[in-house]
Design a protein around this motif. Structure first.
Motif, PDB file in Angstrom:
ATOM      1  N   VAL A   1      -6.369   4.939  11.319  1.00 53.28           N
ATOM      2  CA  VAL A   1      -5.850   4.456  12.555  1.00 53.28           C
ATOM      3  C   VAL A   1      -6.923   3.371  13.183  1.00 53.28           C
ATOM      4  O   VAL A   1      -7.911   3.524  13.038  1.00 53.28           O
ATOM      5  CB  VAL A   1      -5.662   5.611  13.483  1.00 53.28           C
ATOM      6  CG1 VAL A   1      -4.621   6.406  12.983  1.00 53.28           C
ATOM      7  CG2 VAL A   1      -6.884   6.184  13.702  1.00 53.28           C
TER       8      VAL A   1
ATOM      9  N   TYR B   1       0.381   4.158  -2.772  1.00 52.74           N
ATOM     10  CA  TYR B   1       0.049   5.320  -2.198  1.00 52.74           C
ATOM     11  C   TYR B   1       1.092   6.523  -2.707  1.00 52.74           C
ATOM     12  O   TYR B   1       0.500   7.734  -3.243  1.00 52.74           O
ATOM     13  CB  TYR B   1      -0.214   5.564  -0.831  1.00 52.74           C
ATOM     14  CG  TYR B   1      -0.891   6.653  -0.265  1.00 52.74           C
ATOM     15  CD1 TYR B   1      -2.301   7.003  -0.514  1.00 52.74           C
ATOM     16  CD2 TYR B   1      -0.072   7.949   0.226  1.00 52.74           C
ATOM     17  CE1 TYR B   1      -2.748   8.266  -0.182  1.00 52.74           C
ATOM     18  CE2 TYR B   1      -0.641   9.136   0.655  1.00 52.74           C
ATOM     19  CZ  TYR B   1      -1.893   9.102   0.342  1.00 52.74           C
ATOM     20  OH  TYR B   1      -2.417  10.370   0.750  1.00 52.74           O
TER      21      TYR B   1
ATOM     22  N   VAL C   1       0.092  14.080  12.252  1.00 55.66           N
ATOM     23  CA  VAL C   1      -0.054  12.707  12.324  1.00 55.66           C
ATOM     24  C   VAL C   1      -0.396  11.721  11.230  1.00 55.66           C
ATOM     25  O   VAL C   1      -1.108  12.174  10.246  1.00 55.66           O
ATOM     26  CB  VAL C   1      -1.327  12.543  13.398  1.00 55.66           C
ATOM     27  CG1 VAL C   1      -1.438  10.908  13.943  1.00 55.66           C
ATOM     28  CG2 VAL C   1      -1.433  13.442  14.498  1.00 55.66           C
ATOM     29  N   GLY C   2       0.363  10.807  11.087  1.00 57.67           N
ATOM     30  CA  GLY C   2       0.441   9.989   9.958  1.00 57.67           C
ATOM     31  C   GLY C   2       0.843  10.701   8.734  1.00 57.67           C
ATOM     32  O   GLY C   2      -0.134  10.800   7.784  1.00 57.67           O
ATOM     33  N   ALA C   3       1.780  11.282   8.572  1.00 54.63           N
ATOM     34  CA  ALA C   3       2.233  12.211   7.547  1.00 54.63           C
ATOM     35  C   ALA C   3       2.517  11.633   6.144  1.00 54.63           C
ATOM     36  O   ALA C   3       2.701  12.112   5.194  1.00 54.63           O
ATOM     37  CB  ALA C   3       3.395  13.106   7.870  1.00 54.63           C
TER      38      ALA C   3
ATOM     39  N   LEU D   1      -6.366  12.608   5.837  1.00 51.31           N
ATOM     40  CA  LEU D   1      -6.273  11.013   5.293  1.00 51.31           C
ATOM     41  C   LEU D   1      -5.800  10.189   6.161  1.00 51.31           C
ATOM     42  O   LEU D   1      -5.391   9.134   5.770  1.00 51.31           O
ATOM     43  CB  LEU D   1      -5.979  10.929   3.784  1.00 51.31           C
ATOM     44  CG  LEU D   1      -6.385  12.149   3.016  1.00 51.31           C
ATOM     45  CD1 LEU D   1      -6.044  12.132   1.656  1.00 51.31           C
ATOM     46  CD2 LEU D   1      -7.909  12.242   2.683  1.00 51.31           C
ATOM     47  N   VAL D   2      -6.011  10.213   7.610  1.00 54.88           N
ATOM     48  CA  VAL D   2      -5.240   9.410   8.611  1.00 54.88           C
ATOM     49  C   VAL D   2      -6.322   9.012   9.670  1.00 54.88           C
ATOM     50  O   VAL D   2      -5.965   7.623   9.804  1.00 54.88           O
ATOM     51  CB  VAL D   2      -4.038  10.062   8.990  1.00 54.88           C
ATOM     52  CG1 VAL D   2      -4.439  11.128   9.888  1.00 54.88           C
ATOM     53  CG2 VAL D   2      -3.232   9.065   9.873  1.00 54.88           C
TER      54      VAL D   2
ATOM     55  N   PHE E   1       0.865  -1.268  -0.023  1.00 54.90           N
ATOM     56  CA  PHE E   1       0.122   0.004  -0.055  1.00 54.90           C
ATOM     57  C   PHE E   1       1.010   1.326   0.067  1.00 54.90           C
ATOM     58  O   PHE E   1       0.646   2.108  -0.841  1.00 54.90           O
ATOM     59  CB  PHE E   1      -0.975   0.206   1.207  1.00 54.90           C
ATOM     60  CG  PHE E   1      -1.643   1.324   1.514  1.00 54.90           C
ATOM     61  CD1 PHE E   1      -2.754   1.759   0.643  1.00 54.90           C
ATOM     62  CD2 PHE E   1      -1.390   2.136   2.308  1.00 54.90           C
ATOM     63  CE1 PHE E   1      -3.482   2.947   0.662  1.00 54.90           C
ATOM     64  CE2 PHE E   1      -1.717   3.467   2.400  1.00 54.90           C
ATOM     65  CZ  PHE E   1      -2.983   3.640   1.620  1.00 54.90           C
TER      66      PHE E   1
ATOM     67  N   GLY F   1       6.498   6.691  15.063  1.00 53.30           N
ATOM     68  CA  GLY F   1       5.533   7.011  16.128  1.00 53.30           C
ATOM     69  C   GLY F   1       3.880   6.406  15.658  1.00 53.30           C
ATOM     70  O   GLY F   1       3.805   6.471  14.559  1.00 53.30           O
TER      71      GLY F   1
ATOM     72  N   GLU G   1       5.146   9.518  11.559  1.00 53.01           N
ATOM     73  CA  GLU G   1       4.908   8.660  10.341  1.00 53.01           C
ATOM     74  C   GLU G   1       5.274   6.985  10.668  1.00 53.01           C
ATOM     75  O   GLU G   1       6.799   6.751  10.886  1.00 53.01           O
ATOM     76  CB  GLU G   1       5.468   8.862   9.018  1.00 53.01           C
ATOM     77  CG  GLU G   1       5.273   7.780   8.022  1.00 53.01           C
ATOM     78  CD  GLU G   1       3.588   7.323   7.869  1.00 53.01           C
ATOM     79  OE1 GLU G   1       2.626   8.135   7.853  1.00 53.01           O
ATOM     80  OE2 GLU G   1       3.654   6.278   8.149  1.00 53.01           O
TER      81      GLU G   1
HETATM   82  C1  LIG Z   1      -3.684   7.655   3.139  1.00 49.61           C
HETATM   83  S1  LIG Z   1      -2.304   7.617   3.987  1.00 49.61           S
HETATM   84  C2  LIG Z   1      -2.253   9.340   4.441  1.00 49.61           C
HETATM   85  C3  LIG Z   1      -0.922   9.901   4.360  1.00 49.61           C
HETATM   86  C4  LIG Z   1      -0.932  11.608   4.592  1.00 49.61           C
HETATM   87  N1  LIG Z   1      -1.513  12.051   5.990  1.00 49.61           N
HETATM   88  C5  LIG Z   1      -1.611  12.270   3.433  1.00 49.61           C
HETATM   89  O1  LIG Z   1      -2.521  13.285   3.721  1.00 49.61           O
HETATM   90  O2  LIG Z   1      -0.994  12.197   2.139  1.00 49.61           O
HETATM   91  C6  LIG Z   1      -2.700   7.027   5.516  1.00 49.61           C
HETATM   92  C7  LIG Z   1      -1.197   7.288   6.533  1.00 49.61           C
HETATM   93  O3  LIG Z   1      -2.015   6.818   7.910  1.00 49.61           O
HETATM   94  C8  LIG Z   1      -0.652   6.284   8.382  1.00 49.61           C
HETATM   95  N2  LIG Z   1      -1.076   5.396   9.468  1.00 49.61           N
HETATM   96  C9  LIG Z   1      -1.703   4.467   9.560  1.00 49.61           C
HETATM   97  N3  LIG Z   1      -1.828   3.999  11.016  1.00 49.61           N
HETATM   98  C10 LIG Z   1      -1.394   4.693  11.622  1.00 49.61           C
HETATM   99  C11 LIG Z   1      -1.397   4.996  13.052  1.00 49.61           C
HETATM  100  N4  LIG Z   1      -1.762   4.160  14.026  1.00 49.61           N
HETATM  101  N5  LIG Z   1      -0.485   5.994  13.574  1.00 49.61           N
HETATM  102  C12 LIG Z   1      -0.240   7.028  12.768  1.00 49.61           C
HETATM  103  N6  LIG Z   1      -0.350   6.800  11.481  1.00 49.61           N
HETATM  104  C13 LIG Z   1      -1.021   5.627  10.967  1.00 49.61           C
HETATM  105  C14 LIG Z   1      -0.154   5.534   7.350  1.00 49.61           C
HETATM  106  O4  LIG Z   1       1.189   5.055   7.665  1.00 49.61           O
HETATM  107  C15 LIG Z   1      -0.141   6.448   6.284  1.00 49.61           C
HETATM  108  O5  LIG Z   1       0.934   7.568   6.087  1.00 49.61           O
END
Ligand SMILES: C[S@@+](CC[C@H](N)C(=O)[O-])C[C@H]1O[C@@H](n2cnc3c(N)ncnc32)[C@H](O)[C@@H]1O
Length: 211
Positions: A114, A13, A43-45, A109-110, A9, A90, A65
């Motif tokens: 989670v 992505y 968060v989740g960059a 988009l995070v 993924f 993290g 990330e």
């Molecule tokens: C669809 S991507 C979006 C990435 C970014 N925020 C963007 O706007 O393009 C989802 C993101 O959530 C992250 N993610 C998934 N589970 C997570 C968690 N438990 N804590 C933090 N980030 C998480 C993924 O690794 C991924 O980077």
């Protein structure tokens, strides 16, 4: 710490999101981040698509990330960013930052991905200072019964195919449940890639903590 590892993924992505950016996603990220200042936690960059869009009044971004491939790409994007960005490992439900240490948080988009959205938002609340703001851009459950029905069916398999991403979440309600006041929200459909109608219902806005 919970391990987040989605190698296939992550690569898809990183590759296909560029197309979405070119077709209007970049403007949405500008809207998401406009007016931010001070110390910001993201968060989740992912691979750092937001970084180029931070206004220069932002003094520091701490970008969290957990996925190793995306984190590596995010570190490369951080080097090109117009503001100082530090990329750290993290997870959302145990953020590696002290209480009250950020002026703003960004979730894009995070909150779909989670595992425990309420725990993640409680952590965002802990790390934000009183009166701090949360900027959000998320895909959500449709407000039309037909598409919502399709989403519920697809959601049985979607998280397994798309890095844990759920497509039936009411994220606006979750933000309010976490103690934030929504001060601005825009609901719209955006899905520039043909097979992505199931993630087209989006919300974008600002929520604030009590001072
Ligand atoms: C669809 S991507 C979006 C990435 C970014 N925020 C963007 O706007 O393009 C989802 C993101 O959530 C992250 N993610 C998934 N589970 C997570 C968690 N438990 N804590 C933090 N980030 C998480 C993924 O690794 C991924 O980077």
């Amino acid at each position: 710490m919970t391990e987040v590892r989605h190698p296939i993924f992550a690569r898809l992505y990183a590759r296909f999101s560029a197309d979405e950016e070119a077709k209007g996603g970049a403007e949405l990220r500008d809207e998401l981040l406009a007016g931010l200042a001070g110390r910001v936690m993201e968060v989740g960059a992912g691979h750092g698509l937001n970084f180029a869009h931070y206004p220069t009044a932002v003094t520091e971004v701490v970008a969290i990330e957990p996925e190793p491939h995306l984190r590596e790409l995010a570190s490369e994007a951080a080097a090109r960013a117009p503001v100082p960005v530090t990329v750290v490992d993290g997870v959302a439900d145990s953020l590696p930052l002290p209480d009250d240490s950020c002026d703003a948080a960004v979730c894009s988009l995070v909150l779909c991905s989670v595992a425990d959205r309420d725990a993640a938002l409680a952590e965002v609340r802990r790390v934000l200072r009183p009166g701090g703001e949360l900027r959000f851009y998320e895909h959500v459950l449709a407000d039309t019964p037909g598409l919502a029905r399709v989403q519920r069916v697809l959601n049985v398999v979607h998280p397994f195919l798309a890095g844990g991403c759920h497509i039936t979440r009411d994220t606006e309600a979750a933000i309010e449940r976490a103690g934030f006041e929504i001060v601005r929200i825009r609901r719209f459909r955006f899905a520039p890639m043909l097979p992505s109608k199931h993630v087209s219902p989006k919300i974008l806005g600002t929520a604030r903590l009590p001072s």
